[in-house]
Design a protein around this motif. Structure first.
Motif, PDB file in Angstrom:
ATOM      1  N   ALA A  22       1.725  33.654  38.657  1.00  0.00           N
ATOM      2  CA  ALA A  22       0.695  33.051  37.472  1.00  0.00           C
ATOM      3  C   ALA A  22       1.683  31.975  36.845  1.00  0.00           C
ATOM      4  O   ALA A  22       1.233  30.874  36.424  1.00  0.00           O
ATOM      5  CB  ALA A  22       0.775  34.157  36.531  1.00  0.00           C
ATOM      6  N   ALA A  26       0.578  28.095  36.793  1.00  0.00           N
ATOM      7  CA  ALA A  26       0.548  27.288  35.325  1.00  0.00           C
ATOM      8  C   ALA A  26       1.132  25.830  35.449  1.00  0.00           C
ATOM      9  O   ALA A  26       0.861  25.068  34.948  1.00  0.00           O
ATOM     10  CB  ALA A  26       0.952  28.234  34.252  1.00  0.00           C
ATOM     11  N   LEU A  80     -12.344  37.267  33.145  1.00  0.00           N
ATOM     12  CA  LEU A  80     -11.703  36.229  33.874  1.00  0.00           C
ATOM     13  C   LEU A  80     -12.632  35.436  34.317  1.00  0.00           C
ATOM     14  O   LEU A  80     -12.494  34.463  35.256  1.00  0.00           O
ATOM     15  CB  LEU A  80     -11.164  37.143  35.200  1.00  0.00           C
ATOM     16  CG  LEU A  80      -9.984  38.198  35.238  1.00  0.00           C
ATOM     17  CD1 LEU A  80      -9.837  38.826  36.436  1.00  0.00           C
ATOM     18  CD2 LEU A  80      -8.694  36.963  34.953  1.00  0.00           C
ATOM     19  N   ALA A  83     -11.544  31.878  33.924  1.00  0.00           N
ATOM     20  CA  ALA A  83     -10.383  31.489  34.746  1.00  0.00           C
ATOM     21  C   ALA A  83     -10.984  31.269  36.307  1.00  0.00           C
ATOM     22  O   ALA A  83     -10.496  30.298  37.002  1.00  0.00           O
ATOM     23  CB  ALA A  83      -9.314  32.536  34.681  1.00  0.00           C
ATOM     24  N   CYS A 169       4.765  34.243  31.301  1.00  0.00           N
ATOM     25  CA  CYS A 169       4.097  34.845  32.663  1.00  0.00           C
ATOM     26  C   CYS A 169       5.057  35.533  33.142  1.00  0.00           C
ATOM     27  O   CYS A 169       5.503  35.454  34.236  1.00  0.00           O
ATOM     28  CB  CYS A 169       3.778  33.486  33.567  1.00  0.00           C
ATOM     29  SG  CYS A 169       2.394  32.495  33.065  1.00  0.00           S
ATOM     30  N   MET A 376      -6.816  31.126  27.672  1.00  0.00           N
ATOM     31  CA  MET A 376      -5.476  32.161  27.727  1.00  0.00           C
ATOM     32  C   MET A 376      -4.506  31.451  26.805  1.00  0.00           C
ATOM     33  O   MET A 376      -3.484  32.130  26.995  1.00  0.00           O
ATOM     34  CB  MET A 376      -4.836  31.640  29.045  1.00  0.00           C
ATOM     35  CG  MET A 376      -5.901  32.234  30.382  1.00  0.00           C
ATOM     36  SD  MET A 376      -6.093  33.903  30.439  1.00  0.00           S
ATOM     37  CE  MET A 376      -7.506  34.032  31.431  1.00  0.00           C
ATOM     38  N   ALA A 387      -0.492  35.006  30.846  1.00  0.00           N
ATOM     39  CA  ALA A 387      -1.250  34.974  32.076  1.00  0.00           C
ATOM     40  C   ALA A 387      -0.616  35.851  33.181  1.00  0.00           C
ATOM     41  O   ALA A 387       0.633  36.310  32.765  1.00  0.00           O
ATOM     42  CB  ALA A 387      -1.486  33.625  32.837  1.00  0.00           C
ATOM     43  N   SER A 408      -5.762  32.897  36.272  1.00  0.00           N
ATOM     44  CA  SER A 408      -5.203  32.752  34.707  1.00  0.00           C
ATOM     45  C   SER A 408      -4.232  32.105  34.591  1.00  0.00           C
ATOM     46  O   SER A 408      -4.015  31.356  33.486  1.00  0.00           O
ATOM     47  CB  SER A 408      -4.902  34.415  34.168  1.00  0.00           C
ATOM     48  OG  SER A 408      -3.787  35.224  35.141  1.00  0.00           O
ATOM     49  N   GLY A 409      -3.194  31.870  35.472  1.00  0.00           N
ATOM     50  CA  GLY A 409      -2.043  31.134  35.209  1.00  0.00           C
ATOM     51  C   GLY A 409      -2.531  29.621  35.325  1.00  0.00           C
ATOM     52  O   GLY A 409      -2.112  28.900  34.450  1.00  0.00           O
ATOM     53  N   ALA A 412      -4.236  28.708  32.041  1.00  0.00           N
ATOM     54  CA  ALA A 412      -3.164  28.575  30.939  1.00  0.00           C
ATOM     55  C   ALA A 412      -2.629  27.147  31.105  1.00  0.00           C
ATOM     56  O   ALA A 412      -2.396  26.361  30.150  1.00  0.00           O
ATOM     57  CB  ALA A 412      -2.294  29.517  30.985  1.00  0.00           C
TER      58      ALA A 412
END
Length: 429
Positions: A22, A26, A80, A83, A169, A376, A387, A408-409, A412
């Motif tokens: 993650a 990111a 999610l 994302a 993270c 996020m 994340a 998710s990362g 973010a």
């Protein structure tokens, strides 16, 4: 929580804590938007836990992750959606292929690196980060943080940082030796965020009476494992998975077991194994009787009972109170009913739960209602993002959890970059 030390803080735009899937995703996303980040890692090198995924093969994603007709995240998949709109499994595959990490697809949905396994994935992410100007500093465990009007003050083991935006993270709490020790959750708790304590997920199920060494490795083909909670008011009152189930030194493993192991919680509940999930007593009892009587001179231990591997037949019969050395001709209807009942539904007598540190994944973390799923970011402070496995969302085995961490990362990172540039990532997407 460690107190913030009185020292001069290094000022920067974007700080990311945790250089796992993650955190790396990111960092890449933010750098692609023109905001290279400083990435802090508590261990001596990045991506240590990533190296362990899939037994070193690294099931990097699953093409069914964003098929919301089937929730692969135990009721939480809807969180999610934003994302996955940013980094879907297909987009992840295309990006890897285009940027130098060839992938192969197995079983029609599981994505793996073509060569090099988990190490190749880790090296690919680190190479991309270097190319995009991401800085990585290792042995910098995050100890404390404090939101200030001018930025987020974070204290690491070696330095204080004042960041205009912060992405957390730090992972869950499985395999703590890799840096995923749950400590980042303490930083969020210090801000008043709510969380669910970490517990094991994706583990085997130990049995109180472990299989003998001669039975280890036996497989029950296309069996079904079911879970029923002790209370109907539980978050997840019932669940089931079907597939091959393996006998191990301590108990049971296999995909259905790994997926349902998360249900062992403080709420309690029971697990049931069905070796013949498509059968009923009305169909199975006559079948068992006919099988025995058609082979009347054979010993019951030698008969090809359905779903029972040869090495397990004698033990299974004894468990049902049936003499394995009696002839098939003497096999009674009442014995057929007992054997059928054992094959159809058997309540498992489980041993102690495996320790959290040895689980492939942890369940629990920052409650999802603390986050804006479109960015996020924390609802309490939109300058702080979170994340990956740190969140209270976990998926089935098979690439779903890495896909969630990457997506998710990535979201973010995009959102943090947009915040720093004074725009809204959602408006552009």
């Amino acid at each position: 929580m460690t107190a913030l030390k009185e020292m001069k803080a290094e000022s920067l735009a974007l700080l990311i804590v945790g250089a796992g899937p993650a955190g790396l995703a990111a960092a890449l996303a933010a750098a692609e938007e023109g905001c290279p980040a400083l990435l802090l890692e508590s261990k001596g090198e990045a991506g240590q836990k990533l190296r362990l995924t899939g037994g070193g093969r690294c099931n990097i994603s699953n093409l069914a992750s964003d098929d919301f007709t089937h929730d692969h995240y135990f009721g939480q998949a809807a969180f999610l959606r934003p994302a996955f709109r940013v980094l879907s499994p297909e987009v992840l595959r295309e990006r890897c292929q285009r940027q130098g990490l060839p992938l192969i697809c197995e079983e029609g949905v599981r994505l793996y690196p073509r060569d090099g396994g988990a190490e190749a994935v880790r090296n690919f992410l680190l190479r991309r980060a270097r190319e995009l100007g991401v800085q990585l500093r290792c042995r910098q465990k995050a100890l404390a943080l404090k939101p200030l009007p001018e930025g987020i003050l974070l204290q690491s083991e070696k330095q204080a940082y004042l960041a205009r935006a912060l992405i957390l993270c730090g992972g869950g709490a499985s395999f703590p030796q890799t840096g995923s020790d749950g400590s980042v959750l303490e930083l969020l708790a210090s801000l008043g965020c709510s969380f669910r304590p970490f517990s094991p997920a994706l583990t085997g199920l130990p049995l109180k009476k472990a299989p003998g060494s001669d039975l280890q490795g036996l497989v029950f083909k296309d069996a079904e494992l079911r879970f029923k909670a002790a209370s109907s008011r539980s978050r997840r009152a019932a669940a089931s998975f079907r597939g091959d189930i393996l006998l191990t030194a301590s108990g049971l493993s296999g995909t259905p077991v790994l997926n349902l192991s998360r249900e062992r919680s403080e709420e309690g509940g029971s697990f049931f194994l069905s070796l013949l999930p498509d059968e009923t007593e009305s169909s199975l009892i006559p079948h068992l009787l006919n099988l025995a009587h058609d082979n009347g001179r054979s010993l019951c231990r030698n008969l090809p009972w359905p779903a029972l591997p040869r090495k397990l037949r004698a033990a299974a019969l004894q468990h049902c109170g049936i003499d394995p050395d009696k002839q098939g001709a003497n096999f009674s209807r009442e014995e057929a009913a007992r054997l059928a009942s054992s094959l159809l539904v058997k309540k498992l007598d489980l041993g102690n739960s495996p320790p959290l540190r040895s689980a492939m994944l942890s369940r629990g973390g920052l409650l999802l209602e603390e986050l804006n799923p479109r960015t996020m970011s924390l609802r309490k402070d939109p300058r702080i993002f979170a994340a990956g496995e740190l969140l209270d969302i976990d998926g089935e085995c098979g690439g779903f959890n890495l896909q969630a961490a990457f997506a998710s990362g990535f979201l973010a990172g995009k959102s943090a970059a947009a915040l720093l540039k004074g725009s809204s990532y959602q408006e552009k997407s």
